[in-house]
Design a protein around this motif. Sequence first.
Motif, short mmCIF file in Angstrom:
data_model
loop_
_atom_site.label_atom_id
_atom_site.label_comp_id
_atom_site.label_asym_id
_atom_site.label_seq_id
_atom_site.Cartn_x
_atom_site.Cartn_y
_atom_site.Cartn_z
N LEU A 17 45.79 39.82 42.31
CA LEU A 17 44.50 40.51 42.32
C LEU A 17 43.93 40.71 40.92
CD1 LEU A 17 42.32 41.82 44.02
CD2 LEU A 17 43.62 43.97 43.92
N ASP A 18 44.77 41.08 39.98
CA ASP A 18 44.29 41.29 38.61
C ASP A 18 43.66 40.04 38.03
OD1 ASP A 18 45.06 43.93 38.63
OD2 ASP A 18 46.96 43.59 37.58
N THR A 19 44.30 38.90 38.29
CA THR A 19 43.77 37.63 37.80
C THR A 19 42.43 37.31 38.44
OG1 THR A 19 46.00 36.77 37.40
CG2 THR A 19 44.24 35.15 37.60
N LEU A 20 42.33 37.54 39.75
CA LEU A 20 41.08 37.27 40.46
C LEU A 20 39.96 38.16 39.94
CD1 LEU A 20 42.45 36.97 44.11
CD2 LEU A 20 41.50 35.11 42.73
N ILE A 21 40.24 39.45 39.81
CA ILE A 21 39.21 40.38 39.33
C ILE A 21 38.76 39.99 37.93
CG2 ILE A 21 38.83 42.76 38.57
CD1 ILE A 21 40.49 43.69 40.95
N SER A 22 39.70 39.61 37.07
CA SER A 22 39.38 39.21 35.70
C SER A 22 38.53 37.94 35.68
CB SER A 22 40.66 39.00 34.90
OG SER A 22 40.39 38.54 33.60
N SER A 23 38.89 36.97 36.52
CA SER A 23 38.14 35.70 36.59
C SER A 23 36.70 35.94 37.00
CB SER A 23 38.81 34.75 37.57
OG SER A 23 40.09 34.37 37.14
N PHE A 24 36.50 36.82 37.96
CA PHE A 24 35.15 37.11 38.44
C PHE A 24 34.38 37.94 37.41
CE2 PHE A 24 36.63 35.23 42.19
CZ PHE A 24 35.59 35.08 43.09
N ALA A 25 35.07 38.88 36.78
CA ALA A 25 34.41 39.72 35.77
C ALA A 25 33.90 38.88 34.61
CB ALA A 25 35.38 40.79 35.27
N GLN A 65 45.13 37.78 51.14
CA GLN A 65 45.82 38.99 51.54
C GLN A 65 45.88 40.05 50.44
OE1 GLN A 65 46.81 39.29 54.85
NE2 GLN A 65 46.88 41.43 54.24
N VAL A 66 45.89 39.62 49.17
CA VAL A 66 45.96 40.60 48.09
C VAL A 66 44.71 41.47 48.02
CG1 VAL A 66 47.52 39.23 46.64
CG2 VAL A 66 45.03 38.98 46.36
N LEU A 67 43.63 41.03 48.64
CA LEU A 67 42.42 41.85 48.65
C LEU A 67 42.63 43.13 49.44
CD1 LEU A 67 39.70 39.11 49.27
CD2 LEU A 67 40.45 40.06 47.09
N PHE A 68 43.49 43.07 50.46
CA PHE A 68 43.74 44.26 51.27
C PHE A 68 44.92 45.07 50.74
CE2 PHE A 68 45.51 46.35 55.19
CZ PHE A 68 44.49 47.27 55.32
N SER A 69 45.86 44.39 50.15
CA SER A 69 47.05 45.09 49.67
C SER A 69 46.85 45.68 48.27
CB SER A 69 48.26 44.14 49.64
OG SER A 69 48.00 43.01 48.82
N GLY A 70 45.80 45.25 47.57
CA GLY A 70 45.60 45.68 46.20
C GLY A 70 44.67 46.87 46.06
N GLU A 71 44.95 47.69 45.06
CA GLU A 71 44.12 48.85 44.76
C GLU A 71 42.79 48.39 44.19
OE1 GLU A 71 44.29 52.90 42.00
OE2 GLU A 71 46.03 51.57 42.15
#
Length: 324
Positions: free
Chosen positions: A170-178, A266-272
């Motif tokens: 999730l952290d990688t995905l959020i960073s990529s989009f940011a 799935q990490v979208l639901f499991s992640g804060e």
Amino acid sequence: MPSHTTPCIVVLSCLLLLLSLSQCQGLLSPTFYNKTCPNALNIIRTGVNQAVSRERRMAASLIRLHFHDCFVQGCDASILLDETPTMESEKTALPNLGSARGYEVIDDIKHELETSCPGIVSCADVLSVAARDASVAVGGPSWTVKLGRRDSTKANHTIAETLPGPFDNLDTLISSFANKGLYARDLVALSGAHTIGQAQCFLFRDRIYDNGTDIDAGFASTRRRQCPKNTGNGQLAPLDVVTPNSFDNNYYKNLLQKKGLLQSDQVLFSGEGTHSIVLEYARSPQLFEADFASAMIKMSEIQPLTGQNGIIRKVCGAALHSSI
């Protein structure tokens, strides 16, 4: 000259400067082709509808193609450029080898546009409009696409190798989009495109065989039947097991049941930070569709080439035969 006229001259000069800059830089507008190619949107819509009627999965592929283009060096159709002796294509980057398709649909649409109004409509704009029309073709939302993008003359294989992928946390995905000016809500909304389409076995094999706690056991068992542990890399499975050919919010309902096919789903639901957004979309299809449309607009306007920048390719795979 009287001093009281000076402010007027300064204001006029500023206005002229701003006008000059806007003409040079170019501005995206939904009416960009109204005079130069008034039938452009109809041609694109017809081509998309024909492609989706032949293969329902193509809707997801066209949306993904637009996403993979915009996340490399902006929405400039660089993903469509073919390999040359002096340029490595983005098509051969690993993330694109695994999931990018639909090039021939864009090529066919571009051919029709060149017949109707040669040298006018960019391949980048075709990608943006085709993604919108693909959503509509499978029951998804529509949105207004601003036009006037121009095409790049070069691809960037290196950046294409770093596209957000199915194994990212999730952290990688959020960073990529940011890094592209998109927020966590945009990430969750755009991931909802996985309500349609399919994924190849090698992209989710580890997830269904690792006996983790974030996957439903029955779901994993069912997926293993079509995805052997050591063979069948290209075997396909629907990203949304419930309604794989319809644009709806079942993708998010699946995540609530630990039935996301890809780890990056799935990490979208499991992640804060994204858990609550998944719940919102699972409860409200209207909210999901509205946010999806908004996020697609934002994504389609990432670093476009406009004005005198870039070119208009006559053939989307080649920069040589183009209009300036």
